[in-house]
Write a protein that holds these residues in place. Structure first.
Motif, PDB file in Angstrom:
ATOM      1  N   GLU A  11       0.829  -1.213   0.000  1.00 38.13           N
ATOM      2  CA  GLU A  11       0.000   0.000   0.000  1.00 38.13           C
ATOM      3  C   GLU A  11       0.861   1.260   0.000  1.00 38.13           C
ATOM      4  OE1 GLU A  11      -2.531  -0.509   3.399  1.00 38.13           O
ATOM      5  OE2 GLU A  11      -3.764  -2.024   2.405  1.00 38.13           O
ATOM      6  N   ALA A  15       1.077   4.031  -3.076  1.00 36.18           N
ATOM      7  CA  ALA A  15       0.792   5.449  -2.863  1.00 36.18           C
ATOM      8  C   ALA A  15       1.968   6.323  -3.261  1.00 36.18           C
ATOM      9  CB  ALA A  15       0.433   5.682  -1.397  1.00 36.18           C
ATOM     10  N   PRO A  21      -4.220   4.240  -4.804  1.00 39.45           N
ATOM     11  CA  PRO A  21      -4.315   3.285  -3.683  1.00 39.45           C
ATOM     12  C   PRO A  21      -4.310   1.844  -4.181  1.00 39.45           C
ATOM     13  CG  PRO A  21      -6.467   4.189  -4.166  1.00 39.45           C
ATOM     14  CD  PRO A  21      -5.496   4.918  -5.059  1.00 39.45           C
TER      15      PRO A  21
END
Length: 154
Positions: A11, A15, A21
């Protein structure tokens, strides 16, 4: 590293490098043998080979995660997500992902030759890894009969 730590890492990389996302699951899969990771098209999940982390460290793991995230984001955008596609190659180069992963010792070793078929006429030799019935075959050079000999393992 646990699956939850891997999920957090994926994650964060998504990002930082892709500005998008990652909304699916990332997990380790110890059954992967010849690949560093894979992107599952139907579920959009990512599986990573844990042996790469053990043998080569986190830098190699990050390169593999970037590679799989390229597949992930391009597939969701309905752009070329396969290795052969220009979109994939450009995005991979842009984020600095690895095109190929290091080879992992996966426990498989090549079997040595254990048998040899020998022609009775011309003495041609055929090495084999598996035992076979020589009565069913003939020499490819002279059509002579073959006999099976077992080789001494070194």
């Amino acid at each position: 590293m646990t699956d939850q730590e891997l999920q957090t890492l994926v994650e964060a990389i998504s990002a930082e490098y892709f500005a998008r996302p990652f909304r699916h699951r990332a997990r380790f899969n110890k059954r992967l043998r010849t690949t560093g990771g894979r992107y599952l098209i139907r579920s959009h999940d990512i599986e990573i080979n844990p042996r790469h982390l053990e043998e080569y460290g986190e830098a190699e793991l990050i390169g593999i995660v970037k590679h799989e995230l390229c597949h992930y984001h391009l597939h969701l955008e309905k752009r070329g997500y396969q290795h052969k596609d220009r979109d994939f190659q450009e995005l991979l180069k842009q984020v600095g992902g690895s095109r190929y992963c290091q080879e992992v010792g996966n426990g498989r070793t090549r079997l040595p030759y254990r048998y040899e078929l020998v022609c009775s006429s011309c003495d041609m030799r055929y090495k084999r890894k598996r035992r076979m019935d020589p009565a069913r075959y003939r020499c490819g050079r002279c059509r002579g009969k073959l006999r099976l000999e077992e080789l001494a393992l070194r």
